[in-house]
Design an enzyme around this catalytic site. Structure first.
Site, PDB file in Angstrom:
ATOM      1  N   ALA A 170       0.829  -1.201   0.000  1.00  0.00           N
ATOM      2  CA  ALA A 170       0.000   0.000   0.000  1.00  0.00           C
ATOM      3  C   ALA A 170       0.867   1.255   0.000  1.00  0.00           C
ATOM      4  O   ALA A 170       0.600   2.212  -0.743  1.00  0.00           O
ATOM      5  CB  ALA A 170      -0.933   0.001   1.209  1.00  0.00           C
ATOM      6  N   LEU A 173       2.233   1.777  -3.377  1.00  0.00           N
ATOM      7  CA  LEU A 173       1.180   2.226  -4.285  1.00  0.00           C
ATOM      8  C   LEU A 173       0.955   3.723  -4.147  1.00  0.00           C
ATOM      9  O   LEU A 173       0.918   4.449  -5.154  1.00  0.00           O
ATOM     10  CB  LEU A 173      -0.116   1.470  -3.988  1.00  0.00           C
ATOM     11  CG  LEU A 173      -1.379   2.010  -4.663  1.00  0.00           C
ATOM     12  CD1 LEU A 173      -1.278   1.878  -6.177  1.00  0.00           C
ATOM     13  CD2 LEU A 173      -2.616   1.292  -4.139  1.00  0.00           C
ATOM     14  N   TYR A 174       0.806   4.200  -2.920  1.00  0.00           N
ATOM     15  CA  TYR A 174       0.500   5.613  -2.727  1.00  0.00           C
ATOM     16  C   TYR A 174       1.635   6.504  -3.227  1.00  0.00           C
ATOM     17  O   TYR A 174       1.397   7.541  -3.852  1.00  0.00           O
ATOM     18  CB  TYR A 174       0.193   5.899  -1.259  1.00  0.00           C
ATOM     19  CG  TYR A 174      -0.945   5.071  -0.706  1.00  0.00           C
ATOM     20  CD1 TYR A 174      -2.080   4.805  -1.485  1.00  0.00           C
ATOM     21  CD2 TYR A 174      -0.904   4.529   0.576  1.00  0.00           C
ATOM     22  CE1 TYR A 174      -3.115   4.034  -1.000  1.00  0.00           C
ATOM     23  CE2 TYR A 174      -1.944   3.764   1.070  1.00  0.00           C
ATOM     24  CZ  TYR A 174      -3.045   3.515   0.282  1.00  0.00           C
ATOM     25  OH  TYR A 174      -4.075   2.754   0.768  1.00  0.00           O
ATOM     26  N   ARG A 175       2.853   6.098  -2.973  1.00  0.00           N
ATOM     27  CA  ARG A 175       3.986   6.887  -3.470  1.00  0.00           C
ATOM     28  C   ARG A 175       3.981   6.945  -4.991  1.00  0.00           C
ATOM     29  O   ARG A 175       4.275   7.981  -5.588  1.00  0.00           O
ATOM     30  CB  ARG A 175       5.296   6.296  -2.954  1.00  0.00           C
ATOM     31  CG  ARG A 175       5.591   6.632  -1.497  1.00  0.00           C
ATOM     32  CD  ARG A 175       6.843   5.952  -1.016  1.00  0.00           C
ATOM     33  NE  ARG A 175       7.228   6.406   0.320  1.00  0.00           N
ATOM     34  CZ  ARG A 175       8.092   5.783   1.108  1.00  0.00           C
ATOM     35  NH1 ARG A 175       8.673   4.667   0.684  1.00  0.00           N
ATOM     36  NH2 ARG A 175       8.391   6.265   2.304  1.00  0.00           N
TER      37      ARG A 175
END
Length: 205
Positions: A170, A173-175
């Site tokens: 996660a 993913l956000y980065r």
């Protein structure tokens, strides 16, 4: 085939049992925390500009019982519509003073980076509260697609979220979607786990 379908507060409340089942499978929380999490999620449905998306697996080639957990026929699509089963969900809402997460994070960002930074990131923010995909369907791009869909067309300046402060899928993913760390090693009041608070300008890149 995976499809993404928007849902408002009413349907979200109706499907809270399925939401909790997916959350539990993905996060494996202690059993004594599940009822509390359900209450928090139900309350989130009352927050301003709440929006949820369900990731649904539509399976025309095999039968899914309409009574199975997380499954339902396509709404309003008529007889013979392929059944669907919910395999992921994501929701968020506009952050506002008086909301616990918003107030705690706003103060922490203000203390670390100053009032201008806190207002820039949290003064008009879409708070991504929960994003979860059932483990059987992770690694297929569903989480990314749900975040992109959920954030599309929002009127806020930024999107903000919290995630465990460790090298998880996660976090990666956000980065990759443009989120930057606002706080790291952050422990919420009454908790012990470390979180990263991240934000990204809207629209997402």
């Amino acid at each position: 085939m995976i499809e993404f379908r928007g849902a408002g507060p009413d349907e979200f409340g109706e499907r809270l049992d399925t939401v909790i089942d997916i959350y539990t499978a993905a996060m494996r929380p202690p059993a004594d925390q599940i009822s509390g999490r359900a209450s928090i999620m139900r309350n989130h449905g009352t927050y301003p500009y709440f929006q949820c998306y369900f990731a649904e697996l539509r399976a025309p080639d095999y039968e899914i019982s309409a009574n199975a957990p997380g499954s339902h026929g396509a709404r309003g699509s008529g007889r013979g519509a392929p059944p669907a089963i919910i395999v992921g969900f994501a929701y968020g809402f506009r952050g506002a003073p008086g909301q616990w997460w918003h107030d705690v994070v706003y103060r922490a960002v203000e203390e670390r980076s100053g009032p201008e930074a806190a207002d820039a990131w949290l003064g008009s923010a879409f708070e991504l509260a929960e994003i979860h995909v059932h483990p059987d369907y992770q690694g297929k791009g569903i989480g990314r697609a749900m975040v992109t869909t959920l954030c599309a067309g929002r009127g806020e300046r930024s999107a903000v979220l919290s995630t465990h402060d460790r090298p998880t899928m996660a976090r990666h993913l956000y980065r990759s979607m443009g989120f930057v760390d606002l706080l790291t090693g952050f422990v919420f009041p009454g908790g012990h786990e470390e979180y990263a608070i991240a934000g990204a300008p809207l629209p997402l890149r």
